[in-house]
Motif scaffolding. Sequence first.
Motif, PDB file in Angstrom:
ATOM      1  N   LEU A  38      -4.319   5.758  -5.855  1.00  0.00           N
ATOM      2  CA  LEU A  38      -4.418   6.114  -4.441  1.00  0.00           C
ATOM      3  C   LEU A  38      -3.919   4.942  -3.618  1.00  0.00           C
ATOM      4  N   LEU A  39      -2.797   5.141  -2.900  1.00  0.00           N
ATOM      5  CA  LEU A  39      -2.201   4.079  -2.085  1.00  0.00           C
ATOM      6  C   LEU A  39      -2.854   4.047  -0.700  1.00  0.00           C
ATOM      7  N   PRO A  40      -2.739   2.933  -0.004  1.00  0.00           N
ATOM      8  CA  PRO A  40      -3.356   2.835   1.324  1.00  0.00           C
ATOM      9  C   PRO A  40      -2.851   3.877   2.317  1.00  0.00           C
ATOM     10  N   ASP A  41      -1.621   4.415   2.120  1.00  0.00           N
ATOM     11  CA  ASP A  41      -1.115   5.417   3.058  1.00  0.00           C
ATOM     12  C   ASP A  41      -1.703   6.803   2.808  1.00  0.00           C
ATOM     13  N   GLY A  42      -2.621   6.945   1.819  1.00  0.00           N
ATOM     14  CA  GLY A  42      -3.286   8.213   1.554  1.00  0.00           C
ATOM     15  C   GLY A  42      -2.649   9.062   0.480  1.00  0.00           C
ATOM     16  N   THR A  43      -1.501   8.668  -0.049  1.00  0.00           N
ATOM     17  CA  THR A  43      -0.871   9.430  -1.113  1.00  0.00           C
ATOM     18  C   THR A  43      -1.513   9.067  -2.459  1.00  0.00           C
TER      19      THR A  43
ATOM     20  N   GLU B  42       3.638  -3.069  -8.806  1.00  0.00           N
ATOM     21  CA  GLU B  42       3.219  -3.955  -7.721  1.00  0.00           C
ATOM     22  C   GLU B  42       2.473  -3.099  -6.709  1.00  0.00           C
ATOM     23  N   LEU B  43       1.211  -3.437  -6.461  1.00  0.00           N
ATOM     24  CA  LEU B  43       0.347  -2.599  -5.646  1.00  0.00           C
ATOM     25  C   LEU B  43       0.094  -3.231  -4.288  1.00  0.00           C
ATOM     26  N   PRO B  44       0.120  -2.442  -3.230  1.00  0.00           N
ATOM     27  CA  PRO B  44      -0.314  -2.960  -1.924  1.00  0.00           C
ATOM     28  C   PRO B  44      -1.807  -3.275  -1.970  1.00  0.00           C
ATOM     29  N   GLU B  45      -2.215  -4.237  -1.181  1.00  0.00           N
ATOM     30  CA  GLU B  45      -3.641  -4.553  -1.117  1.00  0.00           C
ATOM     31  C   GLU B  45      -4.399  -3.340  -0.599  1.00  0.00           C
ATOM     32  N   GLY B  46      -5.566  -3.050  -1.209  1.00  0.00           N
ATOM     33  CA  GLY B  46      -6.368  -1.895  -0.815  1.00  0.00           C
ATOM     34  C   GLY B  46      -6.057  -0.641  -1.589  1.00  0.00           C
ATOM     35  N   SER B  47      -5.178  -0.715  -2.567  1.00  0.00           N
ATOM     36  CA  SER B  47      -4.928   0.451  -3.418  1.00  0.00           C
ATOM     37  C   SER B  47      -6.157   0.713  -4.291  1.00  0.00           C
ATOM     38  N   VAL B  48      -6.392   2.008  -4.603  1.00  0.00           N
ATOM     39  CA  VAL B  48      -7.509   2.399  -5.465  1.00  0.00           C
ATOM     40  C   VAL B  48      -6.929   2.981  -6.755  1.00  0.00           C
ATOM     41  N   VAL B  49      -7.353   2.401  -7.881  1.00  0.00           N
ATOM     42  CA  VAL B  49      -6.919   2.883  -9.187  1.00  0.00           C
ATOM     43  C   VAL B  49      -8.126   3.533  -9.860  1.00  0.00           C
ATOM     44  N   ALA B  50      -7.959   4.787 -10.325  1.00  0.00           N
ATOM     45  CA  ALA B  50      -9.041   5.550 -10.958  1.00  0.00           C
ATOM     46  C   ALA B  50      -8.785   5.624 -12.455  1.00  0.00           C
TER      47      ALA B  50
ATOM     48  N   THR C  96      -8.350  11.538  -2.361  1.00  0.00           N
ATOM     49  CA  THR C  96      -7.886  11.411  -0.973  1.00  0.00           C
ATOM     50  C   THR C  96      -8.948  11.813   0.032  1.00  0.00           C
ATOM     51  N   ALA C  97     -10.099  12.313  -0.454  1.00  0.00           N
ATOM     52  CA  ALA C  97     -11.156  12.737   0.467  1.00  0.00           C
ATOM     53  C   ALA C  97     -11.748  11.514   1.161  1.00  0.00           C
ATOM     54  N   PRO C  98     -12.146  11.647   2.421  1.00  0.00           N
ATOM     55  CA  PRO C  98     -12.739  10.502   3.125  1.00  0.00           C
ATOM     56  C   PRO C  98     -14.087  10.119   2.520  1.00  0.00           C
ATOM     57  N   ALA C  99     -14.316   8.838   2.358  1.00  0.00           N
ATOM     58  CA  ALA C  99     -15.576   8.334   1.815  1.00  0.00           C
ATOM     59  C   ALA C  99     -15.831   6.956   2.400  1.00  0.00           C
ATOM     60  N   GLU C 100     -17.101   6.654   2.674  1.00  0.00           N
ATOM     61  CA  GLU C 100     -17.443   5.382   3.298  1.00  0.00           C
ATOM     62  C   GLU C 100     -17.336   4.212   2.330  1.00  0.00           C
ATOM     63  N   SER C 101     -17.491   4.479   1.032  1.00  0.00           N
ATOM     64  CA  SER C 101     -17.456   3.399   0.050  1.00  0.00           C
ATOM     65  C   SER C 101     -16.902   3.937  -1.263  1.00  0.00           C
ATOM     66  N   LEU C 102     -16.617   3.014  -2.174  1.00  0.00           N
ATOM     67  CA  LEU C 102     -16.167   3.435  -3.501  1.00  0.00           C
ATOM     68  C   LEU C 102     -17.260   4.207  -4.231  1.00  0.00           C
ATOM     69  N   ASP C 103     -18.523   3.823  -4.044  1.00  0.00           N
ATOM     70  CA  ASP C 103     -19.622   4.560  -4.673  1.00  0.00           C
ATOM     71  C   ASP C 103     -19.631   6.005  -4.202  1.00  0.00           C
TER      72      ASP C 103
END
Length: 784
Positions: free
Chosen positions: A558-563, A588-596, A622-629
């Motif tokens: 999941l990239l910071p742009d939401g894709t 090479e990942l942008p800062e803030g990328s999420v890897v599952a 891509t769903a909105p969430a306040e935290s990784l948890d």
Amino acid sequence: MDDASAALVVDARGVVTGWSEGARRLTGFSADEAVGRPVRDVLAEEPGSGETPPGGAPLPAGAVTARHRDGHALTLRIAVSPLDGPGDETTGYVITAAPAGARETSLAGRVFEQSSLPISVFDTEHRFVRLNAAACEAMGGSEETLLGRTFLDAAGRSEGTLSIDRNMRRVAGTGRPMRDGTYSQAGAAPDQQAWGVEMWPLRDTTGRVIGTALAGLDSTEQHRARRRLALIDQATTALGTTLDVVRTAEEFVALLVPDFADFAAVDLLDWVLDAEAPPRDDRPDVIMRRVAHASAGPDAPATIVQRGRTDVYPPYSPPARALRERRAVLARAGEPDFDRWKAEREPRSLRTEAARASRPHAELAVPLLARGTTLGVAIALRNLRPEEFEEDDAVLAEEIAGRAAVCVDNARRFARERAIAMTLQNSLLPKVRPGQAAVEVAHRYLPTASAAGIGGDWFDVIPLSGTRVALVVGDVVGHGIPSTATMGRLCTAVRTLADVDLPPEELLTHLDDLVTHLTDDERDDVPELGATCLYAVYDPVSRMLTVAAAGHPPPALLLPDGTCRLVPLNAGPPLGVGGLPFEATELELPEGSVVAFYTDGLVDGRSRDVDHTTQELCRALTAPAESLDDLCDVVLKHVLPEEPADDVALLLARTRALGAGQVAARDVAQDPEEVAAVRKWALDLLSAWGLDDISFVTELVVSELVTNAIRYGEPPIGVRLIRDRTLICEVSDSSSTSPHLRRAHAFDEGGRGLLLVAQLTQRWGSRQADGGKTIWAEQALPRR
């Protein structure tokens, strides 16, 4: 006509035209007194109008109350046969009469009367005309009281009797015989009596249906035997549907009530519920815990011990005897031990006359034995049904209890193995430390609740040198303790190989060799090991993610742009195949990328499409969430089915990056005089970072590592300082020779540098790279 015992002839109008001597002896009227008079005036208790209605018989067949000449009443059994004239016209009737209950003199009559089968004859109005002795006994009355009554009037209205009445009417209407299934005279009572009924039409000489006959066969024993067999057959499918001890006990009592008992309960020894090994207990009293009970209704016995509560059984009680003797124990009212046992357990408030009438009169206690171990006891009581438990009931109960005990023992063993596997797995799963420099992580592990048991899924987060981090997800094929133990061995091996700081593809190669050796070392009766693994390394300085997989599904990014998309991997074979290479993929990942990272239990299943579920995974990320948890919970909610068939491990990592102000590097010429310049550069940098407190140690570490690189290494040589939660000093050169600590003797001029570094820093080490090696050392930052 004089030779007939009791016969008379009437014309179509019902006027007597012939009178036998038997009729005179039976009624007291002579032929002169009877001939010419309406038969109703002679034989009816109350004189009638005298003439027979057109087209009707002069007297009803069956039981008729007549008047003797001297005035007393006679109950006669009447049979009416029409006399046909020219053109099938009825010109009269032959009537035979005999006292009700008179003994038959003809052979056919004796066969009818002495038959052991209940046989009844009905007229077209479904009233009793004849009954033999067996039929009277079955109907619970005498022939005198039953003649003239309808079948439903005599037998009562129940599902069985209504069925017979309907079928008798069908026989009378169609003229075809029929068979009726079993029925109970007492309806649905527990002590029902079963019958097989045969019905056929009765015809006169012209073939006209003038009544119906019914014969019954008492099939109660066969019916009860079929019910026992059906109960055993039902037990094979109804028991053990889950590997849960309490649920299995509930299934057992539901099987017994109400078909077998009016009340049933299952009490287990405490150690069974705790999934422990059976303790040694020589106490005379037995303490057991109630896990299930059921009652047939409000009039059946109610429980005294509530679910989950314990009860003490004295040695003389049927349950304690059943456990001690390891066999079914029958007890009934009137036996001293049974009466004493029930009296002690019965609350004083229930010791009334009404309560005494509904007390259980029979008890059957059956031990639950499985694989030579006593688990508890099943109790069955009767108070609604009058019969007591018999030996056949004890044999049946022991058969069903044996099956239930095996199911309970299987559930106990499963619970014990599951608890062991869970404890082992929880001890092996990583305790992810907060505050990782490279990533922010959140994770979930969901063990399956299926009968297969705990699987071999695992994940790990391993700090590496240079603020890098290793992210690992793996899955061992199979379930239970063997898979969990194998998972522990692989998890330990990965941590060991990660400490060597091998690249992902090389680490998987070594891990593959390990699994191959483990498979070769196993016994022949143990199936081959199978495992998958994904190993990734993220560097927050370069923001590079390096991933290699061994038969494992690719991570989602999941990239910071939401894709969101899956990371394209050249996935190698599962571990243990051997001989095939593994390839690494770099991103090479942008800062803030999420890897599952996840195991296949999240997206794979028997009735699930992997492509569809991976798309669902990407949408959920891509769903909105306040935290990784929170995002972990969202993913599990949207992707997992209600009852997952396999374990699920999910690891989410949000990448961080170290800014330019946290990293400094410079090249070093291979000249000993360069050491002083590097020391000054390091001291100036520490001063700019506000770390003057640790400048002395840092100066010493930098000087020692750079000196060793210049003296023993190969150019190019470089030095790098990283400031994060610790201060890291790294010195690289192109030589592949790794340094090692050694003990310096008293007169040695060197050999003490690395020892000093090891003593003054938190930890140190070296890692290999394609272009040589890197020596690193970490220091704690001063407290602020």
